[in-house]
Design an enzyme around this catalytic site. Sequence first.
Site, mmCIF file in Angstrom:
data_model
loop_
_atom_site.group_PDB
_atom_site.id
_atom_site.type_symbol
_atom_site.label_atom_id
_atom_site.label_comp_id
_atom_site.label_asym_id
_atom_site.label_seq_id
_atom_site.Cartn_x
_atom_site.Cartn_y
_atom_site.Cartn_z
ATOM 1 N N HIS A 1 -10.412 -4.950 9.044
ATOM 2 C CA HIS A 1 -10.966 -4.583 7.734
ATOM 3 C C HIS A 1 -12.009 -3.476 7.853
ATOM 4 O O HIS A 1 -12.279 -2.785 6.893
ATOM 5 C CB HIS A 1 -11.625 -5.788 7.053
ATOM 6 C CG HIS A 1 -10.646 -6.764 6.495
ATOM 7 N ND1 HIS A 1 -9.874 -7.567 7.288
ATOM 8 C CD2 HIS A 1 -10.303 -7.063 5.215
ATOM 9 C CE1 HIS A 1 -9.100 -8.324 6.526
ATOM 10 N NE2 HIS A 1 -9.342 -8.044 5.262
ATOM 11 N N GLU B 1 0.824 -1.216 0.000
ATOM 12 C CA GLU B 1 0.000 0.000 0.000
ATOM 13 C C GLU B 1 0.853 1.259 0.000
ATOM 14 O O GLU B 1 0.492 2.263 -0.609
ATOM 15 C CB GLU B 1 -0.928 -0.001 1.222
ATOM 16 C CG GLU B 1 -1.978 -1.112 1.219
ATOM 17 C CD GLU B 1 -1.406 -2.491 1.526
ATOM 18 O OE1 GLU B 1 -0.256 -2.580 2.004
ATOM 19 O OE2 GLU B 1 -2.100 -3.490 1.279
#
Lengths: 320, 322
Positions: free
Chosen positions: B123, B54
């Site tokens: 998440h 990321e």
Amino acid sequence: MAQNFPQIDPSMLLEQMLLIRAYEEAIVAGSAAGAVPGTCTSVGQEAAAVGVVNALAAEDLILTNHRSAGHLLARGADPGRLLAEVMGREGGYCGGRSGSLHIAVKELGVVLTSTIVGGELAMAPGVALSRSMLGLPGIVVCFFGDGAACEGRFHESLNLAALWNLPVLYVCENNHWQAFVHRREAMSREHVSDWAASYGIPAQTIDGNDVLAVLAAAQTATEQVRTSGRPYLLEVLTYRTRGHFEPDDQAYVDREELAAWLARDPIKLLGDRLVADGSMTASGHARLADKVATRICAAHAFADASPYPNADTLTRDVYA
Amino acid sequence: MPILTLYDAVGAALTEEMRRDRTVMAFGEGIATKRHELVSEFGALRVRNTPLAEGIIAGTAVGAAATGLRPVIDLLFAPFLCYAMDELVNSAGKLRYMSGGQWSFPLVTLAMTGAGWGVGAQHNHNVEAWFVHSPGLKVVMPSTPADAKGLLKAAIRDDNPVLFFLDIGLLHEPGEVPDTEATIPLGTAAVRREGHDVTLVSYGKTVHNCLRAADELAAAGVSAEVVDLRSLKPLDMPTVLASVAKTGRLVVVHEANRLCGVGAEIAAVVAEEAFASLKAPIARLGGPDAPVAASYPLEQAFVPQAAAIAAAAERLCRRQYA
Ligand SMILES: Cc1ncc(C[n+]2csc(CCOP(=O)(O)OP(=O)(O)O)c2C)c(N)n1
């Protein structure tokens, strides 16, 4: 490989190194006197900056880090505007918003400067991606330290640049120190270039205090990036002879190691060589030093005269 | 008007903007796989899968944005933004300012968040306020497919870095979506329902809980106005203040942690600027200061539900405040 690189006058390289040294010494003196904020100086590393930057073309883009004065000056930055920036003045390249640590100069292609160690490595693939997607000329040169090579971003950056065929010349200025930690304490491998191999990126480790050797290696490396469109890593071995930032007593530095590098001062190496081979006289050398000193005096005058930014511009340029 | 899910409305916005502007590109963890229609139309160079990294995805977007592209990156789930925090906050958000305005960073980061799939706290974590608190960034979180399309089109055209949060619970909800060039300016709230007794302000899926609460309140004789913020930065305070001036009562609702959430800022600004119009204290409903559990009932309990919102609003309307 074609070796038709442009001839570069070694005395010009010497002059640039003298200018960088004089600029850094002005900052050292200014900060000791309390007139200029202390910076991370590049004293001792001038050959790395000058050798690499002189191998670049005008359209190439540079990303750099907190120790950037050499890169900027070798690229043609005005020492007055740099000093003004360090001093937080409106006349600085970034209007005093950057200080010494984040100086970018768009007009010189010095695009992004990160003092977050590794930030420049994270952005470099994107700058190269815009070259390749938009069909723009030029390669991207990313300067970083051996400390940055220990950040995860270094590895992510190399992987992506190799995977996506991005024209990035990674230049690691391995000055043996990562702030107050010696590279031996921090790196699992002897050289940063060892890591490049695992990403299939060609790499070379060179003597970074010999400006002519740096220039030759950088010319070969830039040529390879330009023709292949792929990354290359140049590791330039040098030494940070004044410590991490001003002031730094370097009490933690091994005296013998420092002395060995001081004996190979890059400016002395080239100056002695040019005088010895007859291409420069001692008085020619002195004239260069005088010329540079005059420029630094003028830079100081410019920076001192430049006003501080007005507080009503405090939130200018946060958003486009 | 065509009916699309919020997920497909995002695809429609990407398609239209990539057609309109060749500098728009999209990359991220699986975007070329999941949105293969984009690859078919625009090719594998403009729509790319990336390594699972990321930080470098975001950093690459930052570098590309500064030098001529308009990248849209998909970082999957909002908690993964932690790996990209440096690039988004320290580079995209700060380097325009630090460089004295030499650069701008037109990039959009997509991330999913919120209750609905029972995926748990790594998440599902509504981290919007982190980015509101960081200078140089814009933050958007739509509650309908039409808004997702219109706001994403505006976000892609914006010259600033935009964090674009997709509410997991709304992702596959269908809705009417204009197939026209309808962009929605960032920083404009929408009044979803008009009312005069109490203002319910929210964003994301809890807007729908507010609308259900307004139905319940109407049955009890209370008229609630529902304001959907849509953008958290810029924040459309004029719309909120105008509503409070009319109703005199405010309930702020979001799924994110109540502590230092966006609702705290709204409550503070209303207290500062509309104190005289308040007939009751401001109420804030938000998630607890706890990670989100995966278990369905716990995940639901995290989210302010319609009954709780209606009860809070009713308390403000029924009680006498001297
Ligand atoms: C992410 C991050 N961690 C730590 C620091 C503090 N810091 C600034 S420079 C530096 C050393 C960097 O070493 P290196 O990359 O080798 O560059 P050098 O200073 O030797 O030129 C450190 C630790 C920082 N600026 N950013």
